[in-house]
Design an enzyme around this catalytic site. Structure first.
Site, mmCIF file in Angstrom:
data_model
loop_
_atom_site.group_PDB
_atom_site.id
_atom_site.type_symbol
_atom_site.label_atom_id
_atom_site.label_comp_id
_atom_site.label_asym_id
_atom_site.label_seq_id
_atom_site.Cartn_x
_atom_site.Cartn_y
_atom_site.Cartn_z
ATOM 1 N N HIS B 280 -2.326 -2.963 -1.115
ATOM 2 C CA HIS B 280 -2.924 -3.612 0.062
ATOM 3 C C HIS B 280 -4.205 -2.933 0.504
ATOM 4 O O HIS B 280 -4.296 -1.712 0.538
ATOM 5 C CB HIS B 280 -1.924 -3.774 1.202
ATOM 6 C CG HIS B 280 -1.389 -2.510 1.791
ATOM 7 N ND1 HIS B 280 -2.050 -1.814 2.773
ATOM 8 C CD2 HIS B 280 -0.251 -1.815 1.554
ATOM 9 C CE1 HIS B 280 -1.332 -0.739 3.129
ATOM 10 N NE2 HIS B 280 -0.239 -0.712 2.397
ATOM 11 N N ASP B 292 -2.323 5.402 1.559
ATOM 12 C CA ASP B 292 -1.706 4.146 2.016
ATOM 13 C C ASP B 292 -2.766 3.170 2.477
ATOM 14 O O ASP B 292 -3.136 3.174 3.630
ATOM 15 C CB ASP B 292 -0.722 4.461 3.147
ATOM 16 C CG ASP B 292 0.093 3.250 3.580
ATOM 17 O OD1 ASP B 292 0.056 2.230 2.888
ATOM 18 O OD2 ASP B 292 0.760 3.342 4.638
ATOM 19 N N GLU B 326 -0.955 -5.788 5.132
ATOM 20 C CA GLU B 326 0.422 -5.343 4.908
ATOM 21 C C GLU B 326 0.946 -4.605 6.136
ATOM 22 O O GLU B 326 2.098 -4.741 6.510
ATOM 23 C CB GLU B 326 0.487 -4.417 3.682
ATOM 24 C CG GLU B 326 1.908 -4.062 3.226
ATOM 25 C CD GLU B 326 2.501 -2.837 3.918
ATOM 26 O OE1 GLU B 326 3.724 -2.649 3.823
ATOM 27 O OE2 GLU B 326 1.755 -2.056 4.552
ATOM 28 N N GLU B 327 0.065 -3.819 6.757
ATOM 29 C CA GLU B 327 0.530 -2.873 7.774
ATOM 30 C C GLU B 327 1.089 -3.532 9.019
ATOM 31 O O GLU B 327 2.087 -3.079 9.574
ATOM 32 C CB GLU B 327 -0.595 -1.907 8.172
ATOM 33 C CG GLU B 327 -1.039 -0.937 7.075
ATOM 34 C CD GLU B 327 0.065 0.028 6.645
ATOM 35 O OE1 GLU B 327 1.198 -0.049 7.146
ATOM 36 O OE2 GLU B 327 -0.214 0.867 5.776
ATOM 37 N N ASP B 354 2.332 1.034 -3.674
ATOM 38 C CA ASP B 354 2.153 1.254 -2.235
ATOM 39 C C ASP B 354 3.027 2.407 -1.760
ATOM 40 O O ASP B 354 3.640 2.356 -0.704
ATOM 41 C CB ASP B 354 2.470 -0.042 -1.459
ATOM 42 C CG ASP B 354 2.195 0.104 0.038
ATOM 43 O OD1 ASP B 354 1.416 1.010 0.417
ATOM 44 O OD2 ASP B 354 2.780 -0.658 0.823
ATOM 45 N N HIS B 424 0.219 7.074 7.688
ATOM 46 C CA HIS B 424 -0.214 6.506 8.982
ATOM 47 C C HIS B 424 -0.796 7.556 9.936
ATOM 48 O O HIS B 424 -0.803 7.346 11.150
ATOM 49 C CB HIS B 424 0.942 5.777 9.689
ATOM 50 C CG HIS B 424 1.504 4.628 8.913
ATOM 51 N ND1 HIS B 424 2.556 3.871 9.377
ATOM 52 C CD2 HIS B 424 1.156 4.084 7.716
ATOM 53 C CE1 HIS B 424 2.846 2.929 8.487
ATOM 54 N NE2 HIS B 424 2.017 3.043 7.473
#
Lengths: 460, 460
Positions: B280, B292, B326-327, B354, B424
């Site tokens: 993504h 990520d 995606e997130e 991912d 994140h």
């Protein structure tokens, strides 16, 4: 009935209790202990951040001896003792300086003296440079083209190798023997591309040897960062008359007294059989040596901490051995074996961790085929921990000298991809080690120690 | 004889040539290409360092769309196209502030708003704190004890788990549904311990949802660093009347137009069969999102770069799909499947990366038993690359919506130990990705794509 069980329990002791547990259950307890109740990361914190680099013969190497001895005493060994060993003392001195001299332009590049190198003169050394890709190329070029020059060894580690140690083996002759060989052709110094798969600005030190050259023929030798090597090579292609300047003030002193640190738990059934788990306490001087080999030291100590947490009493004698002087002499490993012969000791197993504190992948084993089959049959029980790789190969330098009949020697095999990013360089620091990866390595070592202690190394 | 061979060669094309090579030989070429001649690391450098964080709806997410489209066009796909998709646009606003108020002492702690959270009032929010370990505990405590307070969810990820994703699954309900559930009991805000196995000072953001609560019941929610959580918990134990203050100005805007980026190579034998490889393109906003999922994006593109380097023409249609959102929405993944249904496409395989750009360990597969047996029989040929782990399990979020009959879905499984150090958080940056580890992941993906392209997913 109840009486018999109670009586039986009184006699079977902890190895008896463990005989009733499945290997699956014990490994689960070992990994849980390592991941939730270990001391290794805080030991490494102290070793790296409070003590620091531990080159043989340095004051901090001696601090590390005292610290690890005290820590081992505090976690309940039957005895903790030191083995005296004379070690070389080499001191880097002032920080090295170097530049490429392209006509009148000076371009600074990062270098560091290789371990055991002699100094340059106080004013440094300036000479024309000849780039080579191998020791063999010196022979092809001959004295005419080499005499009076600095030889620049620039064969990169082979990035196509899957395991970085194979790439290292394929390139490290330039570092170890470059100066000795180049000197024979009249070179005045050597500069070696750092043993590093990345392009960056860290020069990587490491052992080199003048072999049996007369002292008068020792020439100064240093490693240059990979970016520096690329730049020097490019500059030489444009102008073969480029000169190189470097200055280093390193010095070799007389040998000094140091120690292996040994913690021992007597075996409950076969005290005469010794199983070693260890790493080396010394490091290079440019950084903490957190991966090389602080990780191996604290993981080895953790093996016993895990056994204690689990209440497991080994059948064989377990020794945690923290070897001195792996980096530039192997004196500790040799001394350990020398004393083992004097004392007629019987070592059945030795496990070393000296490939960094990265995620464990398996073991590299030195043993006969039947022993290999026996040990690799444990792969199944290691599977939940993603330990899959059981291969024959080099175990560890410090346990290399051990010669007991039928001994099995093993090296922990962590993931190798990042090892040479840090190896012998100023970035081999505490923050390069991941806590969980370190702990998983310790658990993997404890698990193999447990299985070998339980099942022995005898084969039918 | 010679003539026949020549003639044959003219007709068999590159997949024919490849039919004559052993899988061992082809994988060797794939890994060598990735380790010595890849573009993925420099793509990631640009994506991370020049473009930066790529939250859906942001200007930099759009830059990433244009950049990856242009790069894919430059390496020779049959076509590169965009799929329009409306995505949520949430903006963090000013950097959050927070402190523990212990009597009159203010202790600052690092927090960040969770994705989708509402703001506090302009002056921030101050309230007493009630610590809980789970959503269920809210029910036990009831409205009386919760109303008017900030609920502090502090159940740590379980360090005893071997795979860090299992620890994440076991804790993330607090982040995703904490605010929604606490609001039902009258809480005025929630603070969630960061999804991080380490103790450090980085707050980790991530998606949260108010579900079907009426908007009037939305309460602000933020993550606190693990060190901050430890401190808050300790302070609460000493003084249950401690208050917590936090201020955040995040805002949800109307959906905006964005895109999936798709690069396609038509299959030479079965163009109607589509094989997807992707990651993504969006990331959270606190850092580059290099792991990520910058890593997954550039590895997916590298698969085709490797095929090009090797001159391999796939039998089936290959699509590199860079999914948007995606997130915080999965809109890209859902849109891709929606269009696939409209166009009556037949997907036989989808592979997502991912889980970070770490050393690859294997694959997690969604398929039937016979397909699993077929794919895990490739383990042997992957062994030299230390790829051992073939398991059934979650493949990838973006390929989750794909429903083609008999499709096999796979997720690349890298070493997971360090993933949640960065996930994140503000340290998910380019320098946290190792070049070789990233490249090995790309090679591992290209190898599975090759084997599936060659052998299909049909089973007897």
């Amino acid at each position: 009935m109840k009486k018999i069980t109670l009586l039986a329990l009184l006699f079977i002791g902890s190895s008896g209790i463990y005989a009733q547990k499945s290997d699956e259950q014990v490994l689960k307890e070992i990994y849980k202990s390592a991941l939730t109740n270990s001391k290794c990361y805080s030991w490494l914190d102290h070793l790296s951040n409070d003590i620091g680099s531990r080159l043989s013969g340095s004051a901090s190497a001696e601090k590390a001896v005292q610290y690890t001895k005290a820590e081992m005493e505090s976690i309940g060994f039957d005895r903790v003792f030191l083995q005296e060993v004379m070690v070389p003392k080499w001191v880097r001195g002032e920080k090295e300086t170097a530049y490429i001299l392209d006509n009148k332009t000076k371009i600074n590049v990062p270098i560091c003296a290789l371990g055991g190198s002699v100094a340059t003169s106080k004013n440094g050394l300036t000479a024309e440079v000849i780039e080579v890709q191998s020791l063999e190329e010196l022979v092809t070029l001959g004295k005419d083209k080499i005499k009076g020059k600095i030889v620049f060894f620039n064969r990169p580690m082979d990035n196509a190798q899957i395991e970085s140690f194979h790439a290292y083996s394929g390139a490290v002759d330039q570092r170890y023997a470059g100066a000795k060989e180049a000197s024979k052709f009249g070179a005045v110094g050597t500069i070696v591309r750092s043993m590093n798969l990345r392009l960056d600005d860290f020069p990587h030190t490491g052992a080199q040897s003048y072999g049996d050259l007369p002292k008068s023929q020792y020439i100064p030798t240093a490693a240059i960062s990979t970016n520096g090597a690329e730049l020097l090579s490019k500059t030489l292609k444009n102008n073969p008359k480029v000169k190189f300047y470097f200055k280093q003030s390193c010095e070799q002193f007389d040998d000094v007294l140091s120690y292996n640190v040994v913690g021992e738990i007597k075996g409950s059934e076969h005290p005469e059989n010794i199983m070693v788990v260890g790493g080396h306490l010394d490091s290079w001087d440019l950084a903490d040596g957190s991966h090389d080999d602080g990780a191996g030291v604290v993981q080895s100590m953790e093996v016993v901490n895990i056994f204690n947490n689990l209440g497991y009493k080994p059948k064989n004698t377990i020794r945690v051995v923290l070897f001195m002087n792996e980096e530039n002499g192997l004196r500790g490993g040799n001394k350990y074996e020398e004393l083992s012969l004097v004392n007629k000791e019987n070592h059945i197993f030795a496990l070393e961790s000296d490939s960094g504190g990265f995620s464990p992948r398996g073991f590299s084993l030195e043993c006969d085929d039947a022993q290999f089959d026996k040990i690799s049959s444990y792969a199944k029980v290691f599977e939940p921990y993603l330990i899959h790789s059981f291969v024959k190969g080099h175990s560890g330098s410090d346990i290399g000298p051990l010669t007991s009949k039928k001994i099995v020697k093993a090296g922990l095999k962590p993931d190798s991809q990042r090892y040479f990013d840090y190896h012998h360089a100023a970035n081999d620091k505490f923050d390069a080690v991941d806590k969980r990866e370190l702990e998983l390595g310790a658990a993997t070592m404890a698990s193999l120690m447990y299985l070998i202690d339980k099942n022995g190394i005898e084969t039918k």
